[in-house]
Design an enzyme around this catalytic site. Sequence first.
Site, short mmCIF file in Angstrom:
data_model
loop_
_atom_site.label_atom_id
_atom_site.label_comp_id
_atom_site.label_asym_id
_atom_site.label_seq_id
_atom_site.Cartn_x
_atom_site.Cartn_y
_atom_site.Cartn_z
N LYS B 79 8.27 -16.90 -10.10
CA LYS B 79 7.26 -17.24 -9.56
C LYS B 79 6.13 -15.96 -10.69
CE LYS B 79 4.54 -16.78 -5.18
NZ LYS B 79 4.32 -16.51 -3.49
N SER B 154 1.96 -19.97 -0.94
CA SER B 154 1.07 -19.31 -2.56
C SER B 154 2.25 -19.74 -3.22
CB SER B 154 1.16 -17.57 -2.19
OG SER B 154 2.24 -17.40 -1.80
N SER B 178 5.20 -18.41 2.64
CA SER B 178 4.48 -18.61 1.12
C SER B 178 5.88 -18.79 0.25
CB SER B 178 4.46 -18.01 0.13
OG SER B 178 2.95 -17.08 0.52
#
Lengths: 97, 496
Positions: B79, B154, B178
């Site tokens: 990420k 997310s 997330s």
Amino acid sequence: MANKISDETIEYVGILAKLKLSEEEKEAAKADMEKMLDYIDILNELDTSGVEPMSHVFPVNNVFREDVVTNGDGRESALANAPKRREDSFEVPRTIG
Amino acid sequence: MEILKLTALELSAKIKAGEIKVKDAVKAALDRIKEAEPAVNSFVTIDEAGAYRQAEIIQEEIDAGRMTGLLAGVPAAVKDNLCMDGILTTCSSRILSGFRPAYTAQAVENLQKAGVVILGKTNMDEFAMGSTTETSCYGPAKNPHNTGHVPGGSSGGSCAAVAAGECFGALGSDTGGSIRQPGSFCGVVGLKPTYGTVSRYGLIAYGSSLDQIGPVTRDVSDCAAFLEAIASHDPKDSTSVERPDYHFTGALVDDVKGLRIGIPKDYMGEGLDPEVRQAVMEAAAVLKKRGAAVEMADLGLVRYAIPAYYTIAAAEASSNLERFDGVKYGYRAEDYDGLHDMYKKTRSEGFGPEVKRRILLGSFVLSSGYYDAYYLKALRTKALIKKEFDKAFEKYDLLLGPTAPTVAPKLGESLGDPLKMYLGDIYTISVNLAGLPGMTVPVGKNREGLPIGMQLIGKPFDEKTLIRAAYTYECATEKQYEEVVLDINTAAKEAE
């Protein structure tokens, strides 16, 4: 209970948050914040008297270590990220008089 | 041989057996990325040259017999809020444009030591604030199962990348769900470890008391292997915990006999999509059939988790994001009148609307006069929520429920009403408040073909029970990793 955010409050919060808000953004932020606070207020249904605020979930103590440098000289790679630099310094607008 | 259909563990085994070269695995993944990216937009930075360089070094180590780990040679992604030395790291925010960290996050370094090739950085909601990956400054990632829908967020880019077969595993971060919620929406396995299990060193902070890094993978075995690789005690993160046992793959045992599983009643009630409910109850029945004792359970205070969470997370975010001021890295406004004006203009132009919303709320709840009424009230509520979990875990070894109340929403339907979007975090958020481990496992699809996830919640430091239950479910249902076949042309047309 309906929360009401005044112009002064949003102005003050904008200063704390270091955000420049247009008039339009201020109105939107007020409405957003009022709605969120109305929602957060359901926490008042809970009796929390005598409950300690919990910042960390596990019983851990302060962690200490010797303050020894373990990484190498990262000066150049750090400065390489500066939006503006002058020689070996980060350049910022004049801060004193 | 179809490399892309293998799980990470299968791929690494074949690499170590000399049947597949690391560079061929990297090439297969990069080719797939080129094919899928126009439709899914799950990557924000692709490090093609770096990936081949890593592949060469790792191949040598494997050939010399020095690298023998479970994940040696496996291409993965991380990420974009995880720092990597010299690699663009932006949190999908304009304010970090051009930022190349001078060091690598400990979790990523652990992966590299295990012989994992990092292909690039994945798309995310800006600063991990959002539930759809639509707040990204790079534009939204799309759900590979249906590109008209969001991948969740997310960590939407990491989950979409794994689902689309662009990599064999990925790292995400989970502050309020997330990893688990996008994992559920994309039909992949995702795990948020117990707070303190994975070092946060090099993770760009959102809500420091809640953030944990965790794996996103094709199946449960890969999940255990990735967790085993990234978990470590790290003196550089003072909240890192030294655990006696990091052997998570040891929990890949097909047996739940005698395991006590509770399904919180308040997780199965109002607001839950009937198809999600049915799939989760069927999954629970599978575990019951395999010998677990499954029953409905009481878990109190569920409705108070979201307001407590958004107060605490916004407060921590407002403090953590103060460092973005246009001085040391990233974006700086063009025209300004003095230092303070530079700060304000830089931040106002650099942050997107959702980030500003949370910084403003956080600044408010921490301001004098409101601190006790909001921030401390939320921390007291957190203590009560933790107690509710403690009570439930006196009776049960793990809790089972849906990961999210719905399947993935359509693109463009969520950001207009933030409060409604926040309510989608109802089942995941309390797990972060209580610091517990939580995992999402795919348990089927709805009529439209959108994936549904089951969430397993464990006692602190008891990831192994989650992995055992998830693995048993996978064995019982003979579930195997299925490659999502993207119709690139149709998706491209829809994107127009």
